[in-house]
Every structure is written in structure tokens, then in C-alpha cells.
Design a protein around this motif. Structure first.
Motif, short mmCIF file in Angstrom:
data_model
loop_
_atom_site.label_atom_id
_atom_site.label_comp_id
_atom_site.label_asym_id
_atom_site.label_seq_id
_atom_site.Cartn_x
_atom_site.Cartn_y
_atom_site.Cartn_z
N SER A 459 -58.15 -5.17 -31.41
CA SER A 459 -57.02 -5.44 -32.30
C SER A 459 -55.94 -6.22 -31.57
CB SER A 459 -56.46 -4.12 -32.83
OG SER A 459 -55.27 -4.33 -33.55
N ILE A 460 -55.64 -5.80 -30.34
CA ILE A 460 -54.56 -6.45 -29.58
C ILE A 460 -54.93 -7.88 -29.23
CG2 ILE A 460 -53.34 -6.38 -27.37
CD1 ILE A 460 -53.45 -3.33 -27.57
N LEU A 461 -56.15 -8.10 -28.74
CA LEU A 461 -56.57 -9.46 -28.37
C LEU A 461 -56.60 -10.37 -29.59
CD1 LEU A 461 -59.39 -8.70 -25.79
CD2 LEU A 461 -57.17 -9.74 -25.32
N LYS A 462 -57.02 -9.83 -30.73
CA LYS A 462 -57.04 -10.64 -31.94
C LYS A 462 -55.63 -11.08 -32.32
CE LYS A 462 -61.12 -8.81 -34.37
NZ LYS A 462 -61.55 -8.03 -35.56
N THR A 463 -54.70 -10.13 -32.34
CA THR A 463 -53.34 -10.49 -32.77
C THR A 463 -52.67 -11.41 -31.76
OG1 THR A 463 -51.36 -9.59 -33.81
CG2 THR A 463 -52.06 -8.54 -31.77
N LYS A 481 -48.92 -14.17 -20.48
CA LYS A 481 -50.20 -14.02 -19.78
C LYS A 481 -50.81 -12.66 -20.10
CE LYS A 481 -53.32 -15.62 -16.89
NZ LYS A 481 -54.05 -16.87 -17.12
N VAL A 482 -52.10 -12.69 -20.40
CA VAL A 482 -52.84 -11.46 -20.70
C VAL A 482 -54.06 -11.39 -19.79
CG1 VAL A 482 -54.12 -10.16 -22.44
CG2 VAL A 482 -52.11 -11.49 -23.11
N TYR A 483 -54.17 -10.33 -19.02
CA TYR A 483 -55.35 -10.08 -18.18
C TYR A 483 -56.17 -8.99 -18.85
CZ TYR A 483 -52.67 -12.62 -14.64
OH TYR A 483 -51.94 -13.56 -13.96
N ILE A 504 -62.04 -16.23 -28.41
CA ILE A 504 -60.79 -16.31 -27.65
C ILE A 504 -60.91 -17.35 -26.55
CG2 ILE A 504 -59.34 -15.04 -26.02
CD1 ILE A 504 -59.79 -12.56 -27.76
N GLU A 505 -62.03 -17.33 -25.83
CA GLU A 505 -62.21 -18.26 -24.72
C GLU A 505 -62.26 -19.71 -25.20
OE1 GLU A 505 -64.62 -17.41 -20.75
OE2 GLU A 505 -65.91 -18.28 -22.28
N GLU A 506 -62.84 -19.94 -26.37
CA GLU A 506 -62.92 -21.31 -26.90
C GLU A 506 -61.54 -21.81 -27.34
OE1 GLU A 506 -65.45 -23.38 -26.89
OE2 GLU A 506 -66.63 -21.88 -25.83
N GLN A 507 -60.75 -20.94 -27.95
CA GLN A 507 -59.46 -21.35 -28.50
C GLN A 507 -58.32 -21.27 -27.50
OE1 GLN A 507 -58.89 -22.57 -31.58
NE2 GLN A 507 -61.06 -22.45 -32.08
N ASP A 508 -58.51 -20.54 -26.40
CA ASP A 508 -57.43 -20.33 -25.43
C ASP A 508 -57.34 -21.53 -24.49
OD1 ASP A 508 -55.40 -19.13 -24.00
OD2 ASP A 508 -56.78 -18.02 -22.72
N GLY A 510 -54.73 -23.01 -23.26
CA GLY A 510 -53.73 -22.86 -22.20
C GLY A 510 -54.07 -21.81 -21.17
N ASN A 511 -55.24 -21.19 -21.27
CA ASN A 511 -55.67 -20.16 -20.33
C ASN A 511 -54.64 -19.04 -20.20
OD1 ASN A 511 -57.52 -18.99 -18.54
ND2 ASN A 511 -56.49 -19.87 -16.76
N ARG A 512 -54.13 -18.60 -21.34
CA ARG A 512 -53.14 -17.52 -21.35
C ARG A 512 -53.81 -16.15 -21.41
NH1 ARG A 512 -48.96 -19.38 -25.95
NH2 ARG A 512 -47.65 -17.73 -25.08
N ILE A 513 -55.08 -16.11 -21.77
CA ILE A 513 -55.84 -14.85 -21.79
C ILE A 513 -56.97 -14.95 -20.77
CG2 ILE A 513 -57.21 -13.26 -23.18
CD1 ILE A 513 -55.77 -14.27 -25.64
#
Length: 609
Positions: A459-463, A481-483, A504-508, A510-513
Motif C-alpha cells: 500500500s505504501i509503495l503504491k501510494t 528517498k525510499v529504501y 515501480i522500477e520502470e516508472q521510477d 528519478g531513482n527515488r525508490i
């Protein structure tokens, strides 16, 4: 002082080059020193795919934990206050309140001039019994409040959340429950002595002393109600113990509702005025049957909660989709009217077809930006097995079945239910707040999930994904930044989660996750060879198909926390965990170890149900 290098492969400086070589993630693990053989080393392509935390320089150049340095008492106190202070001070106040009530209550009953006759007859055990009863009345103020989840969720959104550990509400409920058990035992023992003294004090013509003792216990109002309360309390405490509760949740659930009988008898227990004061009014409403005065606040809030649950559970709710995932995980997508959620929250689900009275908590895996509620349920207990069967899932198939794809298999929808099965009715109560809900308070967060404990982070990663990309009219976020760290034992433990990580990896861009996956199971020889063959020169991981490589073995948490400290100086970092207790303890210790009141501070939070 060593200087930092731009290359992660420069090991020329430092006090112990060999130690640094052994601990660097790009190099082989010496054979026999760990769970994996030495040839499972990072190849050149894999090293390019290493995430930021793993690309840190050698161990010698990492920031050092604050607790390793010489610190003043004030500095240690400041670190203690980050994760321990608020919770321990709150429970300290709770304990001090009990001590003060015990001390002043005992001296009141021991010295009060209206109890001279009672003290003459019974001695010190009279004051002990009355003091224990007073402490029990104090406990009844607290016992229901921690299980009023709507009330707690509301208070979490107030400034009180900075001072009161609402995440430990269940712990307070348990502590108060055991306090009731302890002081009940003291109260019973003291009154057994009192009853014995009362029987001894009777004249010989009154009859046999043992018979008088037994009659006082089992024919008088205080005696009968007292033993009913003792039986109810003993049954509740027996099935509430951790091992029994987890092994037989149904017995715990039903037996715990004996508290209603317990409370009713508690009210009557003190209304018989068996031991009278020396002067009138002998039996005033101010000194007998006073249980309701202490119970009133918590009891009224609890009753409102129960009414609210019944009202909300009858809102139009239905299962819109059932998906069977690998590793005995079932996903339910639920539609419910008039329900607003926040990332990291959880709900209670009741399925009348399985049990009308049982409500079980499940963490939401859907984001607030989505138009449905979803939960991923690990099917292994009596309730979850029955629920899965009623939804048409069949986990009896062997591994390698074509239905075991990472994306799962759609079993049915409300328009196209599984063959010969009608999707069951469900009732939903909630959502309720949890520790993970506070992730939005920080600029940097470390999310750690182990096994099925990954569910709150879906839920958190989605939002976060929605907000960082401005999708679905989502609100902006202060997160920079999210680790995300996933610790799993085998390949299939979180296969259902891979599709989300891929998106998430495809859309991220800016490498924020940043994603790190750790596989802790010992690999077989053929599995190792297969990984080596597929991984050499590949742009994606052979196991997860993510760009981030899978790490073998357990995380080196000192390296993880040290890297975050180095990359985010003077930053408040939220550390959120869901999973087995052993890893929770480690992360809690690491958060304290690496926190610096004037630098990077790690705030630890754990999911509690």
C-alpha cells in the motif's frame, strides 16, 4: 583520516584491507564462511546494477554509529528519547500511578477511623484486600481503551501521537490485563484469609468452622460473584497467552468475550455490603458497587465502537475479485461504499459463511488512490483456509503448476464467480491507523518487510509511486528517498509482490525508490548453477527479473544504516518494519545505535495488531 573514492572498487586505504575486501558486496564470499559458496560473486553487469546503499565505499569509510563514541549523559538521554523515551516514560507513569494508588490506598484503609471493627476482625489482610480492589478499579479504566481502534486511530492524528505510544496500545491492554490477574490473586488470597478469620471468630454453637468457611465462599453474594469472576478471568488469561492464542485463535476470541460476564459480576460483587463500616450510612452508593464509575468512560467509548462496527459492517460491501497467488497467498479485492483509507492502514474482515462472530485484521495492500480495498492473505490457519475455500481457491496443486505465475491466477469476480461457487459475503470494519501510516512524516524512509510482512508496504509503495508521478489525482509528498528492503526465505515467498516492484522500477525514473531483496535460504547446487548461467551478462536479475540484483544471505544492517547516515546527514529517517519479532529487535537496536541527536535520527516503528 581516509579519503573517499569515486570508485567502489578502490580498497587502497583503511586499517584492514583484507577485512574490507571480505565485507565488500562486489566480492566473493569466502567458501565455508557463510551459507553461499564463493563462486556466487558479483559479475561486472551485476555490479553496475547495485543499488545506492550497496555502492557505498568500503566499511572503513562509512560513518560510525553515534553510540560508539564517547558521549555525555545528555547525549545518551537524547538518543534514548528518540525511540525509547516516550514509550517507556508513558509506561513508567502507568506503573507510578499504580504504586501511588497502592501506597495511599493501603494507608487509607489501615488508618481510616471508620474501619476499626473490620481491622480488629481481619487484621492487615483487610487493608490488603481493599487496596487490591482499588487497584483493580484503576485498571478497569484502561482495559477497554486500547482496543477501541477507532478512538486510537482518531487520536493518532492529533499532537498526542508525539507523546503517547499509540502503536503499543495492544501492549498496554496486555499489561493491564495481567495487572488485573495479579491483583485479583492478591485480592482473593487476602479474602480467603479474611473468611478463615471470620469462621474462626464464630462461637462454637455456630457450627463447624470449615463448613462456615465454605458457606461464606459459595453461598454469599460476594463469594458467588467472586468465584464466577475468577473462573471467567482464568479462562480468558489461559487462552490469551501468546502460544495458545496463535494456535487456537477461535478459542481465544470466544473465551475473551467472557469479560461481559466478568464485568456484570464485578458490579454486583461490591453491592452486598458484607463488611460494613463502623458508622452509618453503612451501605451508601458512594462506597458500594462503585465499579460502574470507573468503567464508565472506557465502557461508553467501547459501546460506541461496537455500535459503529455494526453500522459500518452493514454498508454495501462485496468481493470484486479473487486472485490466487503462489506460496499460498490469496488476494481479495473488495468494494465498499463510503470508505476512505490511508496508506499503511489495516481493516478487520468478517466472513459470516465461515464465522459470524470472528473478525480478523489484515493489512491493506491497496493504495488510497485506487477504487477498491485489497488484502493479501497468507492461507495457513483455520479461518484463512476456510475463507480461501469459500472464495474458490485451491492451494493443493503441486509446484510447477501453470497457475503459479508470479502475477497470480484470477479465480473469479463478482460478475464471473468461480464455477459452482458463489463468492461469500464479507463485512469490513475500518480502516484503522498503524505505525506505517506515519511514513509521510519523513523525507527519507527505510521500509523492511519479511515474508508475508511485506503486505503493509504494498500500500505504501503504491501510494508513494502515485504521488511521486502525480497519478490518479494523488496528493504531493515530501518524501525524497525510499529504501525498500525485502527479506525472504525462498523464491516464491513474495512472488505476488514482484509485479508491483516491476511497475515501480520502470516508472521510477528519478531513482527515488531503491529496492533491495535478500534471499536467506540455502541454495541447492542445481539452483546455484542455474542462477550463474542466467545471470552472467544479464541486465536483469535471474530470480526477480528486476534490475536490482538479489542478495544472498542476511542484510548487513550496520552497512545499511551506515550508508543511510552517510547519504542523508542531519535527516530524520523513518524505519518501518513488519515481520517476525527477531528481526524487529535487530532493527530497533540498529535505529538506536545509529541515531545521532544532532545528525541523522532513525525513528523505528513496527506493525502491531
Amino acid at each position: 583520516m581516509s579519503s573517499k573514492h569515486s570508485s567502489g572498487l578502490d580498497f587502497s586505504d583503511g586499517p584492514s584491507p583484507m577485512l574490507q575486501l571480505q565485507q565488500h558486496p562486489d566480492l566473493a564470499i569466502p567458501y565455508g564462511s557463510g551459507t553461499q559458496p564463493g563462486h556466487l560473486q558479483r559479475n561486472k553487469t551485476e555490479r553496475r546494477r547495485l543499488q545506492g546503499l550497496q555502492r557505498s565505499n568500503t566499511v572503513g569509510s562509512l560513518a560510525q554509529p553515534a553510540l560508539n563514541k564517547a558521549m555525555t549523559f545528555k547525549q545518551r538521554f537524547d538518543i534514548w528519547m528518540i525511540n525509547e523515551g516516550g514509550r517507556q516514560l508513558f509506561f513508567g507513569v502507568w506503573i507510578i500511578l499504580h504504586l501511588l494508588v497502592a501506597i495511599f490506598g493501603f494507608f487509607n484503609y489501615q488508618l481510616k477511623d471508620n474501619n476499626v471493627e473490620a481491622r480488629t476482625t481481619f487484621g492487615i489482610t483487610y487493608a490488603i484486600a481493599r487496596t487490591a480492589a482499588l487497584l483493580l478499579h484503576i485498571d478497569v479504566i484502561y482495559i477497554l481503551l486500547p482496543v477501541c481502534r477507532n478512538f486510537i486511530s482518531l487520536l493518532r492524528r492529533t499532537p498526542l501521537n508525539d507523546f503517547i505510544p499509540f502503536d503499543k496500545a495492544v501492549t498496554l491492554h496486555k499489561a493491564t490485563g495481567w495487572s488485573i490477574v495479579i491483583f485479583s490473586v492478591v485480592h482473593i488470597i487476602a479474602h480467603m484469609v479474611n473468611f478463615a478469620k471470620l469462621a474462626i471468630a464464630q462461637p462454637p454453637e455456630a457450627g463447624n468452622k470449615v463448613v462456615i468457611f465454605l458457606l461464606t465462599n459459595f453461598t454469599t453474594g460476594p463469594g458467588v460473584t467472586g468465584w464466577i469472576m475468577t473462573a471467567c478471568l482464568g479462562i480468558m488469561a489461559f487462552f490469551a497467552m501468546e502460544k495458545r492464542r496463535r494456535a487456537h485463535f477461535e478459542r481465544f476470541w470466544y473465551s475473551h468475550h467472557l469479560f461481559i460476564i466478568f464485568f456484570i459480576n464485578w458490579q454486583f460483587h461490591g453491592m452486598f455490603c458484607m463488611i460494613k463500616p463502623d458508622r452509618p450510612p453503612y451501605c451508601s452508593y458512594n462506597n458500594i458497587g462503585v465499579f460502574w464509575k470507573y468503567w464508565l468512560i472506557g465502557g461508553v467509548i467501547w459501546i460506541v465502537e461496537r455500535v459503529l462496527r455494526e453500522v459500518r459492517s452493514r454498508h454495501y460491501t462485496y468481493i470484486s475479485k479473487v486472485i490466487q497467488h503462489p506460496s499460498n497467498v490469496m488476494e481479495l479485492q473488495i468494494k465498499k461504499e463510503r470508505t476512505a483509507t490511508r496508506a499503511g492502514q489495516y481493516i478487520f474482515i468478517c466472513c459470516p459463511e465461515v464465522s459470524y462472530f470472528q473478525w480478523h485484521p489484515f493489512t491493506l495492500t491497496s493504495a488510497p488512490e485506487e477504487d477498491y480495498l485489497s488484502v493479501h492473505i497468507s492461507v495457513k490457519g483455520d479461518f484463512t483456509t476456510a475463507l480461501a475455500k469459500s472464495c474458490g481457491c485451491d492451494f493443493s496443486k503441486k509446484k510447477g503448476d501453470k497457475d503459479s505465475a508470479a502475477g497470480g491466477k484470477v479465480i473469479g469476480t463478482n460478475y464471473n464467480p468461480p464455477m459452482n461457487v458463489t463468492l461469500p459475503r464479507v463485512m469490513v470494519d475500518g480502516p484503522f491507523g498503524s505505525a506505517s501510516e506515519d511514513f509521510s512524516k519523513y523525507e527519507t524512509v527505510l521500509l523492511v518487510g519479511a515474508g508475508i510482512g511485506v503486505t503493509p508496504f504494498a500500500s505504501i509503495l503504491k501510494t508513494i509511486w502515485y504521488r511521486m508521478n502525480g497519478l490518479n489525482k494523488s496528493k504531493p509528498t515530501r518524501l525524497s528517498k525510499v529504501y525498500f528492503t525485502l527479506v525472504i526465505r525462498d523464491f516464491g515467498a513474495a512472488e505476488w509482490f514482484h509485479s508491483l516492484l516491476h511497475a515501480i522500477e520502470e516508472q521510477d525514473i528519478g531513482n527515488r525508490i531503491e529496492i533491495n531483496i535478500y534471499l536467506t535460504a540455502k541454495l541447492k547446487e542445481d539452483e546455484m548453477n542455474n542462477i550463474i548461467v542466467q545471470d552472467v551478462g544479464a541486465e536483469k536479475d535471474a530470480i526477480t527479473s528486476l534490475r536490482a540484483p538479489t542478495h544472498f544471505g542476511r542484510p548487513k544492517w550496520d552497512r545499511v544504516f551506515g550508508s543511510i547516515t552517510e547519504k542523508h546527514p542531519e535527516t530524520d529517517v523513518g524505519v518501518f518494519y513488519c515481520g517476525p519479532p527477531a528481526l524487529s529487535k535487530t532493527l530497533h537496536q540498529m535505529s538506536n545505535k545509529w541515531s545521532n541527536p544532532k545528525g541523522t535520527r532513525f525513528f523505528f516503528g513496527k506493525e502491531n495488531f
